[in-house]
Design an enzyme around this catalytic site. Structure first.
Site, PDB file in Angstrom:
ATOM      1  N   ASP A  41       0.851  -1.189   0.000  1.00 19.13           N
ATOM      2  CA  ASP A  41       0.000   0.000   0.000  1.00 19.13           C
ATOM      3  C   ASP A  41       0.884   1.236   0.000  1.00 19.13           C
ATOM      4  OD1 ASP A  41      -2.000   1.863   0.190  1.00 19.13           O
ATOM      5  OD2 ASP A  41      -2.348   1.570   2.327  1.00 19.13           O
ATOM      6  N   GLY A  82      -1.742   8.452   4.834  1.00 18.56           N
ATOM      7  CA  GLY A  82      -0.398   7.900   4.916  1.00 18.56           C
ATOM      8  C   GLY A  82      -0.334   6.494   4.365  1.00 18.56           C
ATOM      9  N   GLU A  83       0.870   6.099   4.013  1.00 16.90           N
ATOM     10  CA  GLU A  83       1.074   4.780   3.421  1.00 16.90           C
ATOM     11  C   GLU A  83       0.721   3.680   4.420  1.00 16.90           C
ATOM     12  OE1 GLU A  83       4.604   2.398   0.987  1.00 16.90           O
ATOM     13  OE2 GLU A  83       4.678   4.562   1.289  1.00 16.90           O
ATOM     14  N   GLY A  84      -0.079   2.733   3.994  1.00 21.08           N
ATOM     15  CA  GLY A  84      -0.523   1.635   4.841  1.00 21.08           C
ATOM     16  C   GLY A  84      -1.940   1.800   5.348  1.00 21.08           C
TER      17      GLY A  84
END
Length: 621
Positions: free
Chosen positions: A496, A549-551
């Site tokens: 992700d 945010g990433e994730g």
């Protein structure tokens, strides 16, 4: 050549335990090694002993030099005392040294004083030294006076040398167990005690093994002991059966043969979905999720993932790559996650997943110099692999890759440009400030940084490790190691964000099997993720486009994905597909079974022996 006090290691082990090979692997990164041989040549008629010595010599690289000390056991202490800080010495072994010490030719002598002299020389030695010695503490007490004298002297030597050395490792059946040093937490130390750290590109410390943030009922495993650092800041390797081996060190290289998901379970699971008792057309695009889970679990009826771990990799990139990022913001986000606060930690808690924050070495400005050195890339790859192995040992069934560093988008764009031929400006997303505004000036600086980095490295190899060194950085290298290690341990990974997808492209060039263990929850509208997913053949399951945010997209989707897997495993077969079978069974029960009629008298079907008959003529029948 000492780093954080590490410069002397004692390697113990029984006969044929692999202790010498392990000791040689510890100094394998040194350009020149002085091999100190302590054993005498022995009887010229003893061919078996001569063969052993020849095998030891054959393993030594041509760049090594050999020094003999068998003529005088006291000379070993002098060699260590005179060694320079830039030297690397391998002493093999102390058993032969004790045998020479006890030789009648050297008696009478102060054996205890000579052992103490050796320990003192080791304690003050400035060179990097690895010593090998047989462990006699587990054997029977010898029945002869000479045997008892040898074991007593060698036991005293091992104890004195172990006390003087910074690290002690015991090798059993080729498997090393660290007894002393930075690889184990001392007995009685607090759980939060400070542990040695590996230096990054800019000198920033990187924790050898991060702790798991307990956010759910998922078990919180104790992290495995970290590896002791070498003088260049990389980690000394520990063996694993999943990797190619050189001596006993890990080797991550192109062409690795890692496992593939089950090629039959996935199609069988999808076929089974068509038979389930559902009111509509089925699971739609989430059908591929069931097929992926079935292939990675090796069963047509995959179970929902109950143990999930999020690896949040935090590593900044210097230079223009981080344009538009507030200094220290990524460290603040990582600190929030460690404390169980912030968006990612709360989403992980809601999803019942554990969260592990991983500090990566900071990358240099890629437009001016390589992001990492080759040694740092190797260390980061092994570190990521070890994170995956730690998760496997803890029973984790699914890993989620996330990242929080400054400049990660530009680094991912550079990797895409180098591996997939992408135009950097086309895969670099817009820069959004903390207040939600679009910063086009920062976006242009990022584009310029990637352009200049590509120009600087235009003559460099585009091999996987070279791309990580020139353009990728520590976070991408660790993520690549995680993907490779997870593949080796058959753990699926949900990607992700640009860091995970860029790592997927690099891992593909090291082991093509890795991409088949990757799942993409959502492209998030990121152009780099879209392109990398297309190259890797990954189809996003959802289109959430969250900006957390990433994730975050993966964690929001996780409960739904679990529900789909649980539903697919629990639903029965549609009644229309079983009605015909039940009708056939009813018909079979209604029809009488065929029974052969009993014969009226003796005949061919009789199984009883005929009694002796007498015919009218009086003769026996």
């Amino acid at each position: 050549m000492s780093v954080d006090g590490w410069n002397t290691v004692l390697v113990l082990g029984g006969i044929r335990s692999g202790k010498s090979e392990f000791a040689e692997s510890l100094v394998g990164d040194a350009p020149v090694v002085r091999y100190v041989a302590t054993s005498p040549e022995g009887d010229p008629q003893d061919t078996e002993w001569a063969a052993r010595l020849a095998a030891h010599r054959a393993r030594r690289p041509g760049s090594w030099t050999t020094e003999e000390t068998a003529s005088d056991p006291r000379r070993l202490a002098d060699v260590l005392a005179a060694a320079e800080p830039n030297e690397t010495l391998l002493v093999d072994d102390l058993g032969g040294w004790v045998a020479v010490l006890l030789d009648p030719a050297h008696q009478p002598s102060d054996d205890t004083g000579t052992i103490a002299e050796l320990a003192e020389a080791i304690r003050h030695c400035t060179a990097r030294v690895v010593l090998v010695s047989p462990e006699v503490g587990l054997s029977l007490v010898p029945t002869t006076p000479v045997g008892r004298a040898f074991t007593d002297a060698l036991g005293a030597t091992n104890r004195a040398v172990a006390d003087a050395c910074d690290g002690v490792v015991l090798v059993i059946a080729g498997q090393p167990t660290w007894l002393k040093g930075a690889t184990v937490r001392p007995a009685g130390a607090a759980a939060g005690a400070e542990t040695p750290r590996v230096a990054g590109a800019n000198g920033a410390a990187v924790a050898p093994m991060p702790d798991l943030v307990d956010l759910s009922d998922v078990a919180n495993p104790t992290p495995p002991p970290p590896m002791p650092p070498t003088e260049n800041g990389t980690a000394w390797s520990t063996p694993t059966m999943a990797l190619p081996m050189v001596s006993t060190g890990l080797v991550i290289q192109p062409g690795m043969e890692l496992p593939m998901p089950d090629e039959y379970a996935g199609p069988q699971a999808i076929e089974r979905l068509a038979t389930l008792d559902v009111p509509g057309a089925g699971l739609g695009v989430l059908t591929q999720l069931v097929g992926f889970a079935a292939a990675t679990q090796g069963t047509p009826t995959p179970a929902a993932w109950t143990s999930v771990r999020v690896l949040l990799i935090n590593g900044d990139h210097a230079g223009g790559a981080s344009a538009g990022n507030r200094p220290g913001e990524s460290a603040r986000r990582a600190g929030q996650a460690r404390a169980g606060r912030g968006a990612l930690a709360r989403l992980a808690a809601e999803a019942g997943a554990g969260l592990q924050v991983v500090d990566a070495p900071s990358a240099a400005a890629m437009e001016d110099e390589p992001a990492l050195t080759g040694e740092q890339v190797e260390s980061a790859l092994r570190y990521g692999w070890q994170l995956a192995e730690q998760a496997a040992e803890a029973g984790v069934q699914l890993l989620v890759l996330a990242a929080s560093g400054a400049g990660t988008e530009a680094a991912a764009a550079a990797v895409l440009a180098a591996t997939a031929g992408a135009e950097p400006a086309a895969v670099l997303g817009r820069v959004v400030t903390d207040t939600g505004e679009i910063d086009d000036a920062a976006w242009m600086r990022r584009c310029a940084a990637v352009r200049d980095a590509m120009h600087r490295s235009r003559l460099s190899s585009r091999a996987a490790k070279d791309v990580l060194a020139e353009l990728g950085g520590g976070d991408l290298a660790i993520a690549t190691g995680v993907l490779l290690g997870a593949t080796a341990r058959r753990i699926p990974v949900m990607l992700d964000g640009p860091v995970g997808l860029a790592a997927g492209l690099v891992s593909r060039d090291l082991a093509g099997q890795a991409r088949h263990w990757c799942l993409l929850a959502d492209h998030g509208g990121d152009p780099a993720v879209k392109l990398a997913a297309d190259v890797l053949g990954l189809t996003p399951l959802l289109d959430l486009r969250l900006g957390l945010g990433e994730g975050a997209n993966a964690l929001v989707a996780l409960p739904m994905l679990r529900s789909v897997l649980a539903l697919a495993a629990a639903l029965p077969t549609h009644p229309s597909l079983t009605a015909g079978d039940e009708a056939d069974e009813d018909v079979e029960e209604a029809e009488p079974e065929f029974a052969e009629p009993e014969p009226a008298g003796p005949g061919p079907t009789s199984t009883e022996p005929d009694e002796e008959r007498v015919d009218p003529s009086g003769r026996a029948g």
